[in-house]
Design a protein around this motif. Structure first.
Motif, short mmCIF file in Angstrom:
data_model
loop_
_atom_site.label_atom_id
_atom_site.label_comp_id
_atom_site.label_asym_id
_atom_site.label_seq_id
_atom_site.Cartn_x
_atom_site.Cartn_y
_atom_site.Cartn_z
N VAL A 49 35.31 -16.35 47.67
CA VAL A 49 34.12 -15.55 47.36
C VAL A 49 33.64 -14.88 48.64
CG1 VAL A 49 33.45 -17.02 45.42
CG2 VAL A 49 32.54 -17.51 47.70
N TYR A 105 27.67 -13.07 45.14
CA TYR A 105 29.00 -13.13 45.72
C TYR A 105 29.97 -12.34 44.85
CZ TYR A 105 27.12 -16.91 48.55
OH TYR A 105 26.36 -17.65 49.43
N ARG A 106 31.02 -11.89 45.49
CA ARG A 106 32.09 -11.17 44.77
C ARG A 106 33.37 -11.98 44.86
NH1 ARG A 106 30.73 -5.43 47.80
NH2 ARG A 106 29.05 -4.73 46.41
N THR A 107 34.18 -11.86 43.84
CA THR A 107 35.48 -12.51 43.83
C THR A 107 36.47 -11.65 43.06
OG1 THR A 107 36.62 -14.63 43.41
CG2 THR A 107 35.12 -13.85 41.70
N THR A 139 35.73 -21.65 41.36
CA THR A 139 35.25 -20.43 42.00
C THR A 139 33.72 -20.39 42.00
OG1 THR A 139 37.24 -19.26 41.26
CG2 THR A 139 35.37 -17.92 41.97
N ALA A 151 30.91 -20.69 45.33
CA ALA A 151 29.74 -19.86 45.62
C ALA A 151 28.49 -20.72 45.79
CB ALA A 151 29.54 -18.83 44.52
N THR A 186 31.57 -10.95 39.61
CA THR A 186 30.39 -11.16 40.44
C THR A 186 29.76 -12.50 40.10
OG1 THR A 186 29.96 -8.77 40.48
CG2 THR A 186 28.15 -10.20 41.09
#
Length: 291
Positions: free
Chosen positions: A24, A34-36, A56, A60, A91
């Motif tokens: 992330v 956060y972005r992944t 995931t 975060a 997201t």
């Protein structure tokens, strides 16, 4: 399913398929966001594996709760799966519900953008975090790991039904060896007891850690196979309790169900590390495949 030579040298932390698959990146302008990138190599059935999604989301939250609270590890995390995820950007919106001295609580929502530009929520989780290294060393348990042959005498997951393998890309990321006593379903003779167990490690040699335990709790073929029901078994809700940091090496994972009714079943999992310690427990509610 994987050669033993691939496991001779453990992969370096942060440079493994699991670490990349759960990575992330903090949004530069939005705190707690956060972005992944969801990798299709973790696909199973109609979406990304639920354990990988949970790990995931947990990563975060770990980033949020480690900072300021000193609580990096999930103790208990419960996730509701709201729609099937797809490979591509996602997201994660985190919220710190409470910061405490011993434990902190947070929640996280994972969303993706639909082709029409609207947002689809894929997962929402609530979790309690702490520091596993700070827990008392005293262990009092009546739980014992199941007995099964060593990994080299078990059956690789590549022996699963071809239709299932075609929908389970994540099996290429795992070294999964199933107990021969639990694979009658692969030969057309399911036992009907609702039990599947086996040895698990990551194919690239990465040793297990608390986040990887979240994947392990949802990594075996569904117990519906042992009931003679094949196909996708989507998870509706999954709760995992992480009890300790796992030792390096194989994990022993056992999945069972005692009640399939009305098209839904519970699936209980226990995860034991290479020292024989119970390091994670979980329960999920899933939809049974249609006959």
């Amino acid at each position: 399913m994987h050669s033993m030579t691939a496991m001779d040298t453990a992969a370096r932390p942060g440079d493994t398929e699991f670490d990349r698959g759960t990575a992330v990146t903090e949004h530069p302008a939005e705190p707690g966001v956060y972005r992944t990138e969801l990798d299709g190599g973790w696909r199973i059935g109609g979406g990304i594996n639920g354990g990988l999604l949970l790990a995931t989301a947990a990563r975060a939250l770990s980033r949020e709760l480690r900072s300021g609270s000193g609580h990096p590890d999930p103790y208990s995390i419960s996730a509701y799966y709201l729609s099937a995820s797809t490979p591509g950007p996602a997201t994660l919106h985190t919220e710190v519900v409470r910061r405490g001295r011993s434990v902190s609580t947070g929640q996280v929502s994972l969303t993706q953008q639909r082709p029409d530009g609207t947002r689809a929520e894929r997962l929402r989780a609530l979790a309690t975090y702490g520091d596993l290294d700070a827990l008392p060393k005293d262990v009092r348990t009546s739980a014992t790991p199941p007995e099964l042959p060593p990994p080299d005498q078990c059956i690789g997951a590549d022996q699963a039904p071809p239709d299932f393998l075609a929908q389970a890309d994540l099996l290429h990321r795992l070294d999964l060896r199933l107990d021969p006593a639990c694979v009658g379903w692969a030969l057309g003779a399911p036992s009907g007891s609702g039990t599947i167990r086996g040895w698990l490690r990551l194919a690239d040699g990465r040793d297990p850690d608390p986040l990887m335990l979240l994947l392990a709790a949802d990594s075996l073929p569904p117990v519906t196979f042992d009931l003679g029901l094949f196909g996708w078994t989507p998870t509706l809700e999954l709760t995992v309790h992480v009890r300790a940091k796992p030792a390096p090496g194989w994990l022993l994972v056992s999945h069972t169900t005692r009640n399939l009714a009305g098209g839904y079943l519970e699936e209980d999992a226990e995860v034991w590390d290479s020292t024989g310690r119970l390091v994670a427990q979980s329960r999920q509610l899933a939809a049974a495949p249609r006959p």
